[in-house]
Design a protein around this motif. Structure first.
Motif, PDB file in Angstrom:
ATOM      1  N   PHE A 502       0.834  -1.209   0.000  1.00 36.49           N
ATOM      2  CA  PHE A 502       0.000   0.000   0.000  1.00 36.49           C
ATOM      3  C   PHE A 502       0.870   1.260   0.000  1.00 36.49           C
ATOM      4  O   PHE A 502       0.583   2.220  -0.741  1.00 36.49           O
ATOM      5  CB  PHE A 502      -0.919  -0.017   1.228  1.00 36.49           C
ATOM      6  N   VAL A 503       1.917   1.279   0.831  1.00 35.18           N
ATOM      7  CA  VAL A 503       2.782   2.455   0.892  1.00 35.18           C
ATOM      8  C   VAL A 503       3.473   2.692  -0.425  1.00 35.18           C
ATOM      9  O   VAL A 503       3.545   3.824  -0.926  1.00 35.18           O
ATOM     10  CB  VAL A 503       3.816   2.274   2.030  1.00 35.18           C
ATOM     11  N   ARG A 505       2.436   1.825  -3.389  1.00 35.00           N
ATOM     12  CA  ARG A 505       1.478   2.277  -4.382  1.00 35.00           C
ATOM     13  C   ARG A 505       1.132   3.742  -4.192  1.00 35.00           C
ATOM     14  O   ARG A 505       0.979   4.502  -5.153  1.00 35.00           O
ATOM     15  CB  ARG A 505       0.213   1.441  -4.314  1.00 35.00           C
ATOM     16  N   THR A 506       0.988   4.168  -2.937  1.00 38.21           N
ATOM     17  CA  THR A 506       0.661   5.586  -2.682  1.00 38.21           C
ATOM     18  C   THR A 506       1.816   6.507  -3.078  1.00 38.21           C
ATOM     19  O   THR A 506       1.589   7.629  -3.522  1.00 38.21           O
ATOM     20  CB  THR A 506       0.305   5.784  -1.204  1.00 38.21           C
ATOM     21  N   LYS A 507       3.045   6.016  -2.904  1.00 41.59           N
ATOM     22  CA  LYS A 507       4.198   6.826  -3.322  1.00 41.59           C
ATOM     23  C   LYS A 507       4.285   6.980  -4.823  1.00 41.59           C
ATOM     24  O   LYS A 507       4.743   7.981  -5.343  1.00 41.59           O
ATOM     25  CB  LYS A 507       5.480   6.199  -2.773  1.00 41.59           C
ATOM     26  N   ASN A 508       3.865   5.902  -5.538  1.00 42.95           N
ATOM     27  CA  ASN A 508       3.910   5.951  -7.000  1.00 42.95           C
ATOM     28  C   ASN A 508       2.735   6.713  -7.570  1.00 42.95           C
ATOM     29  O   ASN A 508       2.699   7.044  -8.743  1.00 42.95           O
ATOM     30  CB  ASN A 508       3.955   4.536  -7.573  1.00 42.95           C
TER      31      ASN A 508
END
Length: 508
Positions: A502-503, A505-508
Motif C-alpha cells: 500500500f505504501v 502504491r501511494t508513493k507511485n
C-alpha cells in the motif's frame, strides 16, 4: 525472471480451475482409505500452481474449486444416515472458509516477488510465507466456527509415511507447515526454469533433509500394561433398532473370552453402556460384578447426568471412587446444537433428531490407574491437539481412545479416525489403544506400528501387553507455541506485506 514473469499467472483461468479440481481430488487420495501419502504433496502443488498470479476474484474461484473437490469427497461419510443436508452443510462451510482463505495465498504470490525480487525473497521468503498462510488456514478451520473441524489437516495424511516422526517435534501443525514449504519451494524452483542450479534447489533440499533425516524424539520405556479391550459390535448407531440394555449385553458377551485372563484393566468403547451407571443401580451392579470377576478395573463410557447437565463420560470403574472424564469437545450438530432456535428454523426435522444437549467437559482427559497415568480422548476429541497434549502433561504413559463409529459403518470415516490415532501415538511417543463399538479397533505402538487389531463389523476382544512410556515430546511441550508462532506470525507478516504494498502504491 522479470518482475512481470514473477507475478503473472502460470495458467489461464480455465486451466487453473481444472488444476484446482484435480488437486482437491488428489489431496483426498492421500488420506484413508486410499492413503497414498505422497499425493498430499501433489495435491498441494496443484493448488499452489492454480493460485499463482491470480487476482482476488480468480483466487477465490480456484480456491473454492480446490476446497469443494477435497471436502465433498473427503467427508462424504457424513451422509451415511442423515442424507445430503448435513454433508452439504459441513462440506459447504469448510469449502467457503478454505476458498476465501486462498486469497491471501494468491496475494502472497503477487506481493513477495514485487517487494523482494531477489533469489532470497523468491526461493526462501515466498515458500515460508506460503507454508505459514496455508497452516494458518488449517488452524482457523480447526477452531472456528464453534469448535472447528480439524479433519483435513495435511499433516494427518502422513500416518504411514516416513515423515510422520516429525510430528513428535513440531506437532501435526508443524508437519503441515514443513510439507507446504517444501512443496512451495519445489514449485518455485521449477518455475525459475533452472532446477539444476544449486541455489534454486537448495531451499527445497534443506526442508527435505529435515523431513527425512531428523529422527523421532525418543521417549523412555516404563514397563508395560496388560489391557483387555472389547469391541462388542452391538446396535450402537443412532438409528439402530435395539432393546434396552442391548449394547451393554453385546459388550458383556464379547468380553467373555477375557474373563479368566490376567489383565490390569478392561477397556470398552464409547457408548458401550446404554444407561448411566452413576445413577442406575442395576448397571452399576453389573459393572461391579464384571470388575470383581476379572479382578481388574474397567474403563467404560456412557451418557451421564449431573444436575441439569448431560455429559459424554469416560469412567474408571472398580478402582475406588469412580474417576470421570467428560468429552472436551462435543460435536456441534451431533451431540449438541449451537444456536438451536436459529437452526431449527432452517431444518426443524433434522435438528429435532438431536434430543440431547451434551455439555463440554471441564475435567482433565486423564485417569490414575493404580499409579499409571492413562490419557484419554473420546471419539472426535482425537483430532483436537489440546486434549492430547493435556493428557500427556498430566502424566499419561499410555493413551486409551474410546469411539463409536456405528453411524459411519462401511465408510472412510473409521479408517481416517484410526489414522489420526496413529499420528497421535507418534506425536506423543505413547502407545494407543483405540477401541470402537463396531471397529476397526487397534493397539498402536509409540512409533505408529500396529500391535494388535480387530476387524470392523466383528465382535471380539484383544488382550495386549501395551508398552508404557514417560518423557514429553517437544510437540507436547511447545506445540501450542508452534501454532501461535505460525498462525499469528503469518497473519502479522501478511499484514506487513500488505502495508508495504500500500505504501509503495501511494508513493507511485
Amino acid at each position: 525472471m522479470t518482475r512481470t514473469n514473477l507475478t503473472r499467472p502460470i495458467l489461464p483461468l480455465w486451466a487453473a480451475s481444472l488444476t484446482a479440481v484435480v488437486g482437491g481430488f488428489t489431496l483426498d487420495l492421500s488420506f484413508p482409505d486410499v492413503g497414498w501419502w505422497p499425493l498430499a504433496f501433489v495435491g498441494v502443488a496443484f493448488s499452489l500452481v492454480s493460485l499463482i498470479g491470480r487476482r482476488v476474484g480468480g483466487a477465490l474461484l480456484v480456491g473454492l474449486l480446490f476446497a469443494a473437490a477435497f471436502w465433498f469427497v473427503h467427508i462424504d461419510w457424513t451422509s451415511r444416515y442423515l442424507g445430503v443436508v448435513p454433508w452439504f452443510a459441513l462440506a459447504g462451510l469448510e469449502t467457503v472458509i478454505m476458498g476465501v482463505l486462498a486469497i491471501p495465498l494468491a496475494l502472497a504470490y503477487r506481493w513477495v516477488p514485487r517487494l523482494l525480487p531477489g533469489p532470497w525473497g523468491r526461493l526462501v521468503v515466498l515458500p515460508v510465507m506460503i507454508g505459514g498462510l496455508w497452516t494458518t488456514r488449517e488452524l482457523i478451520l480447526g477452531s472456528w466456527p464453534y469448535t472447528g473441524f480439524p479433519w483435513g489437516r495435511i499433516g494427518m495424511s502422513q500416518s504411514e509415511s516416513p515423515l510422520a516422526h516429525i510430528a513428535s517435534w513440531t506437532g501435526v501443525t508443524g508437519l503441515t507447515f514443513l510439507m507446504v514449504v517444501f512443496t512451495a519451494a519445489v514449485v518455485q524452483g521449477v518455475r525459475e526454469g533452472r532446477p539444476r542450479r544449486v541455489v534454486t534447489a537448495f531451499p527445497a533440499l534443506v526442508v527435505a533433509a529435515v523431513l527425512l533425516l531428523v529422527p523421532a524424539f525418543p521417549t523412555q520405556a516404563a514397563g508395560s500394561l496388560t489391557v483387555g479391550s472389547v469391541q462388542g459390535n452391538g446396535p450402537s448407531g443412532y438409528f439402530d433398532q435395539r432393546q434396552r440394555g442391548a449394547i451393554l449385553d453385546a459388550q458383556l458377551a464379547a468380553s467373555a473370552p477375557l474373563l479368566d485372563e490376567d489383565m490390569d484393566v478392561l477397556l470398552w468403547p464409547e457408548g458401550g453402556i446404554d444407561s448411566d451407571p452413576l445413577s442406575n443401580d442395576a448397571t452399576a451392579a453389573t459393572l461391579d460384578a464384571l470388575s470383581q470377576r476379572i479382578d481388574a478395573p474397567l474403563i467404560v463410557n456412557a451418557a451421564t447426568e449431573r444436575g441439569d447437565e448431560i455429559f459424554n463420560t469416560s469412567i474408571l470403574w472398580g478402582a475406588g471412587e469412580p474417576q470421570l472424564h467428560d468429552k472436551t469437545h462435543p460435536v456441534p450438530f451431533g451431540e449438541y446444537v449451537p444456536d438451536r432456535p436459529f437452526f431449527e428454523m432452517l431444518a426443524p426435522d433434522l435438528i429435532g433428531l438431536i434430543g440431547r444437549e451434551y455439555t463440554p467437559g471441564r475435567n482433565a482427559p486423564f485417569f490414575d490407574l493404580n499409579g499409571i497415568g492413562v490419557g484419554l480422548a473420546i471419539c472426535f476429541d482425537v483430532i483436537y491437539d489440546d486434549v492430547l497434549w493435556e493428557g500427556a502433561q498430566e502424566g499419561a504413559e499410555v493413551y486409551m481412545f474410546q469411539t463409536n463409529n456405528a453411524d459411519f459403518r462401511n465408510t472412510d470415516e473409521n479408517l481416517q479416525q484410526l489414522a489420526f490415532a496413529r499420528m497421535r501415538a507418534i506425536e506423543t511417543g505413547r502407545a494407543v489403544v483405540n477401541i470402537s463399538t463396531v471397529g476397526t479397533s487397534q493397539v498402536i505402538a509409540p512409533d505408529g506400528a500396529g500391535i494388535d487389531s480387530l476387524p470392523a463389523a466383528t465382535a471380539g476382544a484383544m488382550l495386549t501387553d501395551v508398552p508404557l512410556r514417560t518423557g514429553l515430546t517437544p510437540a507436547v511441550v511447545i506445540g501450542s507455541g508452534v501454532q501461535a508462532v505460525l498462525g499469528w506470525g503469518s497473519v502479522a507478516a501478511f499484514g506487513l506485506l500488505g502495508a508495504w504494498v500500500f505504501v509503495r502504491r501511494t508513493k507511485n
